[in-house]
Scaffold this active site. Structure first.
Site, PDB file in Angstrom:
ATOM      1  N   GLU A  90     -11.293   3.485   6.833  1.00 53.82           N
ATOM      2  CA  GLU A  90     -10.382   4.463   7.420  1.00 53.82           C
ATOM      3  C   GLU A  90     -11.221   5.626   7.965  1.00 53.82           C
ATOM      4  O   GLU A  90     -11.283   5.838   9.169  1.00 53.82           O
ATOM      5  CB  GLU A  90      -9.379   4.942   6.376  1.00 53.82           C
ATOM      6  CG  GLU A  90      -8.343   5.929   6.911  1.00 53.82           C
ATOM      7  CD  GLU A  90      -7.423   6.462   5.827  1.00 53.82           C
ATOM      8  OE1 GLU A  90      -6.352   6.982   6.182  1.00 53.82           O
ATOM      9  OE2 GLU A  90      -7.787   6.398   4.637  1.00 53.82           O
TER      10      GLU A  90
ATOM     11  N   HIS B 166      -9.800   1.077  -0.956  1.00 54.32           N
ATOM     12  CA  HIS B 166      -9.684   1.786   0.315  1.00 54.32           C
ATOM     13  C   HIS B 166     -11.043   1.762   1.014  1.00 54.32           C
ATOM     14  O   HIS B 166     -12.060   2.122   0.423  1.00 54.32           O
ATOM     15  CB  HIS B 166      -9.280   3.239   0.092  1.00 54.32           C
ATOM     16  CG  HIS B 166      -7.832   3.445  -0.238  1.00 54.32           C
ATOM     17  ND1 HIS B 166      -7.202   2.815  -1.288  1.00 54.32           N
ATOM     18  CD2 HIS B 166      -6.892   4.241   0.349  1.00 54.32           C
ATOM     19  CE1 HIS B 166      -5.937   3.212  -1.341  1.00 54.32           C
ATOM     20  NE2 HIS B 166      -5.715   4.074  -0.356  1.00 54.32           N
TER      21      HIS B 166
ATOM     22  N   HIS C 273       0.848  -1.195   0.000  1.00 53.49           N
ATOM     23  CA  HIS C 273       0.000   0.000   0.000  1.00 53.49           C
ATOM     24  C   HIS C 273       0.881   1.242   0.000  1.00 53.49           C
ATOM     25  O   HIS C 273       1.268   1.754   1.053  1.00 53.49           O
ATOM     26  CB  HIS C 273      -0.916  -0.013   1.227  1.00 53.49           C
ATOM     27  CG  HIS C 273      -1.997   1.032   1.197  1.00 53.49           C
ATOM     28  ND1 HIS C 273      -3.331   0.733   1.059  1.00 53.49           N
ATOM     29  CD2 HIS C 273      -1.946   2.390   1.288  1.00 53.49           C
ATOM     30  CE1 HIS C 273      -4.043   1.834   1.074  1.00 53.49           C
ATOM     31  NE2 HIS C 273      -3.221   2.867   1.214  1.00 53.49           N
TER      32      HIS C 273
ATOM     33  N   HIS D  93       1.283   4.948  -2.290  1.00 49.33           N
ATOM     34  CA  HIS D  93       0.878   5.858  -3.360  1.00 49.33           C
ATOM     35  C   HIS D  93       2.141   6.497  -3.937  1.00 49.33           C
ATOM     36  O   HIS D  93       2.918   7.114  -3.207  1.00 49.33           O
ATOM     37  CB  HIS D  93      -0.050   6.934  -2.815  1.00 49.33           C
ATOM     38  CG  HIS D  93      -1.348   6.404  -2.301  1.00 49.33           C
ATOM     39  ND1 HIS D  93      -2.482   6.311  -3.091  1.00 49.33           N
ATOM     40  CD2 HIS D  93      -1.701   5.912  -1.086  1.00 49.33           C
ATOM     41  CE1 HIS D  93      -3.475   5.801  -2.379  1.00 49.33           C
ATOM     42  NE2 HIS D  93      -3.020   5.550  -1.153  1.00 49.33           N
TER      43      HIS D  93
ATOM     44  N   ASP E 171       1.838   3.876   3.154  1.00 41.93           N
ATOM     45  CA  ASP E 171       0.821   4.734   2.577  1.00 41.93           C
ATOM     46  C   ASP E 171       1.452   5.902   1.790  1.00 41.93           C
ATOM     47  O   ASP E 171       1.650   5.804   0.592  1.00 41.93           O
ATOM     48  CB  ASP E 171      -0.111   5.244   3.676  1.00 41.93           C
ATOM     49  CG  ASP E 171      -1.465   5.708   3.164  1.00 41.93           C
ATOM     50  OD1 ASP E 171      -1.727   5.573   1.963  1.00 41.93           O
ATOM     51  OD2 ASP E 171      -2.278   6.195   3.972  1.00 41.93           O
ATOM     52  N   ASP E 172       1.734   7.002   2.476  1.00 43.95           N
ATOM     53  CA  ASP E 172       2.357   8.190   1.876  1.00 43.95           C
ATOM     54  C   ASP E 172       3.487   8.623   2.818  1.00 43.95           C
ATOM     55  O   ASP E 172       3.343   9.598   3.568  1.00 43.95           O
ATOM     56  CB  ASP E 172       1.342   9.327   1.727  1.00 43.95           C
ATOM     57  CG  ASP E 172       0.098   8.892   0.960  1.00 43.95           C
ATOM     58  OD1 ASP E 172       0.160   8.851  -0.272  1.00 43.95           O
ATOM     59  OD2 ASP E 172      -0.919   8.572   1.614  1.00 43.95           O
TER      60      ASP E 172
END
Length: 325
Positions: free
Chosen positions: A193, A190, A10, A12, A271-272
């Site tokens: 969350e 997604h 996961h 981005h 994630d980021d």
């Protein structure tokens, strides 16, 4: 922790852009995006929805296939330094050619070229998951799905959806997911969350994904936790992201350990990472401190991640040897 071989599912691509890289791109294009950084040069945002705006502002300076080639190399260098041997990253034709198939293919060729170079020089393998943006709406998602279907194969291996969970419903994107599935792409989405358990249930019912991005708020409904365990649905858990965005106050309060204990298949990702001041090494270190996870547990997580990866069997066998080593 750095030496442990890791699998990340996961990530981005634009969200993994180091701030210095984005500032350099902005300077080359004479763009002033200084407002998205704090006094220390890190990304600055107030909450998740402000984060989405900052993310899109940072992405706005990436305008050519060569920009994405350079970005991919920069991101993979960071991942490889943290011990990642296999990564799947989310790619959005929305940002790469405006969802035009011909332009998207040029961007994808540049990204793949960088990935091949990184595999030769850094030993990290990358695959792509094409992702539509929920708050951009179903019509644009259809265009994204067509881009995905046109480039599905040994490198583009999956299709998903990201963005603001509170906008629209999973069923609104059914055409796009059917298109991707018919092209042979594996499905992730997604959910769980910023919406609670019902958002996960709606996603499972409408899109039937193999994996869920995040999914952690399933813990608020133990019947749903049991269902995820029984279905074998894999959660792409990003603890540092959840803590940084205020979903949980700290790692110890994060439900990943309880979800794992209850039989849900969990994986660990960033994630980021620069937005959340994280790396895969930091994720591992914090999980060790919070739950006393040891080398055996991290080996289990890496294996579960590889089992859940969307790549082909030959690639899995090759990565498995790296995990065993």
């Amino acid at each position: 922790m750095k030496e442990l071989p890791k699998v990340e599912l996961h990530l981005h691509l634009e969200g993994a852009a180091p701030p210095a890289f984005v500032r350099g791109m902005a300077a080359e294009k004479r763009e002033d995006i200084s407002g998205i950084f704090d006094d220390r040069g890190a990304y600055h945002y107030k909450d998740f929805w402000d984060f989405l705006k900052v993310y899109e502002a940072a992405t706005s300076v990436l305008r050519t296939p060569d920009d994405y080639r350079r970005l991919t190399l920069a991101v993979l260098e960071e991942s490889a330094a943290a011990g990642v041997v296999y990564s799947e990253c989310f790619l959005s034709p929305d940002f790469c050619g405006g969802r035009d198939v011909a332009a998207w293919k040029d961007y994808l060729a540049a990204i793949r070229d960088a990935a091949d170079q990184a595999e030769r020089s850094m030993g990290i393998t990358l695959r792509g998951i094409i992702t539509c943006i929920r708050h951009f709406g179903p019509d644009k998602a259809r265009e994204t799905a067509i881009c995905a279907a046109e480039t599905a194969g040994d490198w583009v291996v999956g299709f998903g959806i990201a963005g603001d969970e509170k906008v629209l419903a999973p069923k609104d994107f059914l055409w796009s997911f059917d298109c991707a599935r018919e092209a042979g792409l594996r499905i992730t989405a997604h959910a769980g969350e910023w919406q609670g358990p019902q958002g996960i249930r709606d996603t499972l019912a409408a899109l039937n994904p193999e994996r869920l991005g995040h999914g952690v708020r399933a813990i608020e409904d133990l019947a749903l936790v049991d269902e995820l365990a029984e279905r074998g649905t894999v959660l792409e858990v990003c603890p540092g992201s959840n803590v940084a965005l205020g979903l949980y106050p700290n790692f110890r309060a994060h439900p990943i350990n309880e979800l794992d204990r209850r039989g849900v298949k969990v994986t660990v990702s960033t994630d980021d990472p620069p937005f959340f001041h994280s790396t895969m090494v930091r994720e591992y270190e914090e999980l060790h401190r919070a739950f006393d996870w040891d080398e055996g547990q991290f080996a289990k997580i890496a294996k579960a991640s590889l089992d859940a990866a969307f790549c082909d069997a030959d690639t899995k066998a090759r990565i498995a040897k790296k995990l065993e080593a």
